[in-house]
Motif scaffolding. Structure first.
Motif, PDB file in Angstrom:
ATOM      1  N   UNK A 371      -8.002  31.979  13.745  1.00 48.55           N
ATOM      2  CA  UNK A 371      -8.131  31.167  13.350  1.00 48.55           C
ATOM      3  C   UNK A 371      -7.371  30.300  12.508  1.00 48.55           C
ATOM      4  N   UNK A 372      -5.915  30.863  11.875  1.00 46.09           N
ATOM      5  CA  UNK A 372      -5.228  30.280  10.963  1.00 46.09           C
ATOM      6  C   UNK A 372      -4.576  29.238  11.671  1.00 46.09           C
ATOM      7  N   UNK A 373      -3.621  29.378  12.599  1.00 42.30           N
ATOM      8  CA  UNK A 373      -3.057  28.252  13.163  1.00 42.30           C
ATOM      9  C   UNK A 373      -3.532  27.166  13.445  1.00 42.30           C
ATOM     10  N   UNK A 374      -4.801  27.605  14.126  1.00 41.19           N
ATOM     11  CA  UNK A 374      -6.016  25.957  14.339  1.00 41.19           C
ATOM     12  C   UNK A 374      -6.697  25.758  13.685  1.00 41.19           C
ATOM     13  N   UNK A 375      -6.830  26.162  12.517  1.00 39.99           N
ATOM     14  CA  UNK A 375      -7.548  25.052  11.448  1.00 39.99           C
ATOM     15  C   UNK A 375      -6.465  24.832  10.539  1.00 39.99           C
ATOM     16  N   UNK A 376      -6.096  24.976  10.336  1.00 37.88           N
ATOM     17  CA  UNK A 376      -4.659  24.550   9.184  1.00 37.88           C
ATOM     18  C   UNK A 376      -3.801  23.565   9.717  1.00 37.88           C
ATOM     19  N   UNK A 377      -3.621  23.783  11.390  1.00 34.60           N
ATOM     20  CA  UNK A 377      -3.176  22.826  11.529  1.00 34.60           C
ATOM     21  C   UNK A 377      -4.093  21.722  12.324  1.00 34.60           C
ATOM     22  N   UNK A 378      -5.155  21.925  12.030  1.00 34.66           N
ATOM     23  CA  UNK A 378      -5.481  20.658  12.238  1.00 34.66           C
ATOM     24  C   UNK A 378      -6.458  20.103  11.117  1.00 34.66           C
ATOM     25  N   UNK A 379      -6.658  20.646   9.985  1.00 32.74           N
ATOM     26  CA  UNK A 379      -6.772  19.712   8.185  1.00 32.74           C
ATOM     27  C   UNK A 379      -5.611  18.990   8.628  1.00 32.74           C
ATOM     28  N   UNK A 380      -4.681  19.717   8.665  1.00 34.10           N
ATOM     29  CA  UNK A 380      -3.986  19.273   7.486  1.00 34.10           C
ATOM     30  C   UNK A 380      -2.843  17.783   8.271  1.00 34.10           C
ATOM     31  N   UNK A 381      -3.285  17.838   9.910  1.00 35.59           N
ATOM     32  CA  UNK A 381      -3.057  16.857  10.835  1.00 35.59           C
ATOM     33  C   UNK A 381      -3.935  15.712  10.366  1.00 35.59           C
ATOM     34  N   UNK A 382      -5.363  16.387  10.648  1.00 34.10           N
ATOM     35  CA  UNK A 382      -6.495  15.460  10.431  1.00 34.10           C
ATOM     36  C   UNK A 382      -5.705  14.442   9.347  1.00 34.10           C
ATOM     37  N   UNK A 383      -5.691  14.990   8.200  1.00 31.77           N
ATOM     38  CA  UNK A 383      -5.342  13.832   6.915  1.00 31.77           C
ATOM     39  C   UNK A 383      -4.415  13.238   7.338  1.00 31.77           C
ATOM     40  N   UNK A 384      -3.006  13.887   7.883  1.00 31.32           N
ATOM     41  CA  UNK A 384      -2.504  12.741   8.672  1.00 31.32           C
ATOM     42  C   UNK A 384      -3.026  11.549   9.464  1.00 31.32           C
ATOM     43  N   UNK A 385      -3.676  12.311   9.773  1.00 31.89           N
ATOM     44  CA  UNK A 385      -4.264  11.130  11.413  1.00 31.89           C
ATOM     45  C   UNK A 385      -4.545  10.119  10.377  1.00 31.89           C
ATOM     46  N   UNK A 386      -5.823  10.287  10.057  1.00 37.07           N
ATOM     47  CA  UNK A 386      -6.414   9.124   8.688  1.00 37.07           C
ATOM     48  C   UNK A 386      -5.286   8.491   7.687  1.00 37.07           C
ATOM     49  N   UNK A 387      -4.539   9.776   6.559  1.00 35.37           N
ATOM     50  CA  UNK A 387      -3.470   9.295   5.886  1.00 35.37           C
ATOM     51  C   UNK A 387      -3.293   8.449   6.835  1.00 35.37           C
ATOM     52  N   UNK A 388      -2.669   8.215   8.157  1.00 38.92           N
ATOM     53  CA  UNK A 388      -1.371   7.521   8.937  1.00 38.92           C
ATOM     54  C   UNK A 388      -1.954   6.008   8.871  1.00 38.92           C
ATOM     55  N   UNK A 389      -3.673   5.740   8.280  1.00 39.58           N
ATOM     56  CA  UNK A 389      -4.575   4.224   8.269  1.00 39.58           C
ATOM     57  C   UNK A 389      -3.670   3.443   6.974  1.00 39.58           C
ATOM     58  N   UNK A 390      -3.360   4.300   6.445  1.00 41.41           N
ATOM     59  CA  UNK A 390      -2.598   3.750   5.049  1.00 41.41           C
ATOM     60  C   UNK A 390      -2.167   2.502   5.007  1.00 41.41           C
ATOM     61  N   UNK A 391      -0.230   3.387   5.480  1.00 42.20           N
ATOM     62  CA  UNK A 391       0.556   2.297   5.727  1.00 42.20           C
ATOM     63  C   UNK A 391       0.243   1.066   6.593  1.00 42.20           C
ATOM     64  N   UNK A 392      -0.617   0.847   7.601  1.00 44.63           N
ATOM     65  CA  UNK A 392      -0.291   0.024   8.650  1.00 44.63           C
ATOM     66  C   UNK A 392      -1.672  -1.575   7.559  1.00 44.63           C
TER      67      UNK A 392
END
Length: 436
Positions: A371-392
């Motif tokens: 599950x490493x690719x799926x778990x690591x890919x989701x968590x890090x990029x979920x952070x990117x997705x929500x963190x993406x709201x901050x510049x806007x």
């Protein structure tokens, strides 16, 4: 692959994952095999070029808003859309890496974001640029997911923090390349042309795919895991990281990543604009201030890489999140002269970047191999997705308040979340990986 699990490690005496004979930053590199070094450099260069591609837009955001009369909130939306798309791309690429392999997925993502960086250079209006940046984000997020897992599985446990963290420092190199490109292109070309050439330069990472194809091999631990699935073991479902005892890990790791990246993007997306608007510097004149930030960032990455193995991933996050809050408030809220502000760029870059060196190894160690690719890919990029709201959000808030205050508010909130999530998660330093 972890050397605790392969014949190479046995030849070296099967060292303990915790007993580190050489605690220096470069110890892991001196002890690498040639295949490991090729993987290290491929991922390092890939991350540098990834960073260059992303940082081009913050550097030209002022030019684009002036040429196309784009309001600040809408301009910030392009950065947000890129990061939101990267969240989807990172999760998808992570899942794909578990199914078809880390190296092949890395090749695909590098080619993808290189192509759409070039597409940005030909945008005729802001809507076209927005679409191109969104599509670029899919590959941008996927590259980190595949590369971080590849590195995490290639390096043995006692060196994992330093090796993966050193690769993370490539982001600062890429940022520096973007700033250097800006200084050169905006000096020799008019602004309405120079920004397009900036995006064209961002297509260079495509060359890395050739190197990956020729020289970088799949980690043995990943091959064993996929072979086990092919021989009858249950294949991981894309939703499996949200079930059973894994769910708590996924939630906390996603919040950790949200805070880490929300703070970083709130600062770096708008800092070039802050220097030119609030501090009255020209685009070329702001280069030295950004250079100080980048030098501090590079030092932070390397220091964070060393500390990740020295004091642990969790303690690294706690110390650096507190340091980042203090420095960003001083940078944006105190009435400092430009010379002092330039000096303060060093610790700002240091604390706002250095903790990323622990993110890759930490997320690698939280999940089983299947599950490493799926778990690591989701968590890090979920952070990117929500963190993406901050510049806007910074952009929209700056319409009614100062840009400096908007940056400070959202950066402090993000780093507070980062601290709390890190406090709630377990330490993983020294964990040996298995083909489970």
């Amino acid at each position: 692959m972890s050397h605790g699990e392969v014949p190479v490690a046995e030849a070296r005496g099967r060292q303990s994952a915790v007993a580190i004979e050489d605690a220096s930053l470069a110890a892991f590199y001196r002890d690498m095999t040639p295949p490991e070094r090729r993987t290290f450099w491929a991922c390092g260069v890939g991350w540098a070029l990834d960073g260059m591609d992303y940082m081009i837009y913050p550097l030209v955001i002022g030019t684009i808003t002036a040429l196309w009369h784009v309001p600040p909130g809408q301009a910030g939306l392009a950065a947000t859309v890129t990061l939101l798309a990267s969240a989807i791309g990172g999760w998808g690429a992570g899942y794909l890496a578990d199914r078809i392999g880390r190296v092949l997925t890395l090749q695909i993502t590098v080619l993808w974001f290189s192509f759409f960086s070039l597409a940005c250079a030909f945008a005729q209006n802001f809507d076209q640029l927005l679409v191109a940046r969104a599509l670029l984000g899919l590959g941008f997020g996927g590259e980190w997911a595949a590369g971080a897992v590849l590195m995490g599985e290639t390096i043995r446990a006692q060196y994992r923090g330093r090796a993966v963290g050193s690769v993370q420092s490539g982001w600062a190199v890429g940022w520096g390349l973007a700033v250097l490109s800006q200084a050169i292109l905006f000096s020799i070309l008019p602004a309405e042309t120079a920004w397009r050439w900036m995006f064209a330069v961002g297509a260079l990472p495509a060359l890395l795919a050739l190197y990956l194809r020729m020289y970088v091999k799949e980690p043995e631990i990943a091959e064993k895991s996929r072979a086990s699935q092919a021989s009858g073991a249950a294949r991981p479902a894309i939703w499996e990281i949200f079930s059973g005892p894994i769910l708590k890990t996924t939630i906390l790791a996603s919040l950790l990543s949200t805070g880490a990246q929300g703070g970083y993007y709130a600062i770096t997306t708008w800092l070039p604009k802050f220097l030119t608007s609030d501090r009255g510097l020209s685009i070329v004149g702001s280069t030295g201030y950004l250079a100080a930030l980048i030098v501090g960032s590079f030092a932070g990455y390397l220091t964070g890489a060393w500390l990740a193995d020295k004091i642990g991933r969790r303690n690294l996050f706690l110390v650096f999140s507190l340091g980042a809050v203090v420095v960003v408030l001083a940078y944006t809220q105190l009435p400092l002269s430009n010379s002092v502000l330039w000096l303060l760029g060093l610790p700002l870059g240091f604390f706002a970047s250095g903790y990323f060196s622990g993110m890759g190894p930490f997320l690698t160690e939280l999940y089983p191999t299947r599950l490493r690719g799926s778990g690591q890919g989701f968590c890090y990029n979920f952070g990117r997705g929500v963190g993406a709201l901050f510049p806007a959000l910074v952009g929209y808030l700056s319409a009614g308040a100062s840009l400096a205050s908007a940056i400070a508010i959202f950066a402090a909130a993000a780093y507070g979340l980062f601290f709390l999530a890190a406090f709630a998660l377990p330490e993983t330093k020294g964990k040996v990986l298995h083909a489970d």
